[in-house]
Write a protein that holds these residues in place. Structure first.
Motif, short mmCIF file in Angstrom:
data_model
loop_
_atom_site.label_atom_id
_atom_site.label_comp_id
_atom_site.label_asym_id
_atom_site.label_seq_id
_atom_site.Cartn_x
_atom_site.Cartn_y
_atom_site.Cartn_z
N ASP A 1 -7.61 1.40 4.61
CA ASP A 1 -6.03 0.90 4.96
C ASP A 1 -6.13 -0.69 4.28
OD1 ASP A 1 -6.28 2.89 7.41
OD2 ASP A 1 -6.29 1.81 8.96
N GLY A 2 -6.56 -1.56 4.34
CA GLY A 2 -6.38 -1.87 3.59
C GLY A 2 -6.78 -2.37 1.70
N TYR A 3 -7.75 -1.44 1.71
CA TYR A 3 -7.67 -0.73 -0.11
C TYR A 3 -6.19 -0.25 0.13
CZ TYR A 3 -8.53 0.66 -4.84
OH TYR A 3 -8.67 0.84 -5.89
N ALA A 4 -5.57 1.06 0.35
CA ALA A 4 -4.08 1.35 0.80
C ALA A 4 -3.46 0.67 0.29
CB ALA A 4 -3.94 2.84 1.56
N LEU A 5 -3.23 -0.13 1.05
CA LEU A 5 -1.68 -1.53 1.69
C LEU A 5 -1.88 -2.11 -0.01
CD1 LEU A 5 0.79 -1.83 2.53
CD2 LEU A 5 -0.15 -3.43 4.45
N GLY A 6 -2.96 -2.52 -0.19
CA GLY A 6 -2.83 -3.37 -1.38
C GLY A 6 -3.11 -2.93 -2.72
N PHE B 1 -5.25 -7.51 2.03
CA PHE B 1 -4.14 -6.52 1.77
C PHE B 1 -3.18 -7.29 0.82
CE2 PHE B 1 -2.85 -6.97 5.67
CZ PHE B 1 -0.86 -6.47 5.13
N MET B 2 -2.87 -8.72 0.84
CA MET B 2 -1.53 -9.79 0.03
C MET B 2 -2.68 -10.39 -0.78
SD MET B 2 -0.10 -10.78 4.12
CE MET B 2 1.14 -11.11 3.08
N ILE B 3 -3.71 -10.39 -0.75
CA ILE B 3 -4.33 -11.86 -1.85
C ILE B 3 -4.89 -10.83 -2.68
CG2 ILE B 3 -5.05 -13.40 -2.85
CD1 ILE B 3 -4.13 -14.76 -0.41
N GLY B 4 -6.40 -10.38 -2.01
CA GLY B 4 -7.07 -9.67 -3.15
C GLY B 4 -7.21 -8.46 -3.62
N HIS B 5 -6.50 -7.62 -2.75
CA HIS B 5 -6.77 -6.70 -3.70
C HIS B 5 -5.20 -5.84 -5.20
CE1 HIS B 5 -9.63 -4.24 -1.38
NE2 HIS B 5 -8.80 -4.34 -0.54
N PRO B 6 -4.38 -6.95 -4.42
CA PRO B 6 -3.16 -6.80 -6.09
C PRO B 6 -4.40 -7.65 -7.28
CG PRO B 6 -2.09 -7.07 -3.62
CD PRO B 6 -3.57 -7.39 -3.06
N ALA B 7 -4.54 -8.94 -6.68
CA ALA B 7 -5.05 -9.64 -7.77
C ALA B 7 -5.90 -9.34 -8.70
CB ALA B 7 -5.47 -11.53 -6.83
#
Length: 102
Positions: free
Chosen positions: A68-73, A11-17
């Motif tokens: 959860d990680g995808y939603a936050l990302g 959620f901090m690197i992958g999805h925003p990137a």
């Protein structure tokens, strides 16, 4: 608030990137920036695969952790795209001014 703590790399690197890579491709950014953002998105996808690779973790727990990680990302990625789209005209203006003085 979350059932399972998502992985930070997702959620901090992958999805925003991933969101920024799509935005960079749309705006026809230099290929180097596109490549770096795709590499960052790949880190997130690799971490997502590792979430499901743990034998002792129930599948539903891994699924909830991934969602959860995808939603936050996604939220962080959308914020990053908005911030870049707001700052891009100022950076381009500064870049033109800087290149004219050389």
């Amino acid at each position: 608030m979350m059932y399972a703590r998502p992985r930070e790399k997702e959620f901090m690197i992958g999805h925003p990137a991933f969101y920024l890579a799509a935005f960079a491709a749309y705006k026809q950014a230099p290929r180097l920036w596109q490549m770096l953002l795709v590499v960052g998105a790949t880190i997130g996808q690799g971490s997502l695969v590792q979430t499901f690779a743990h034998m002792r973790t129930p599948v539903i727990m891994s699924y909830i952790r991934a969602v959860d990680g995808y939603a936050l990302g996604a939220v962080l990625g959308i914020i990053a795209v908005i911030a870049v789209s707001i700052l891009l005209p100022y950076v381009q203006k500064w870049q033109r001014r800087f290149l004219e003085h050389e």
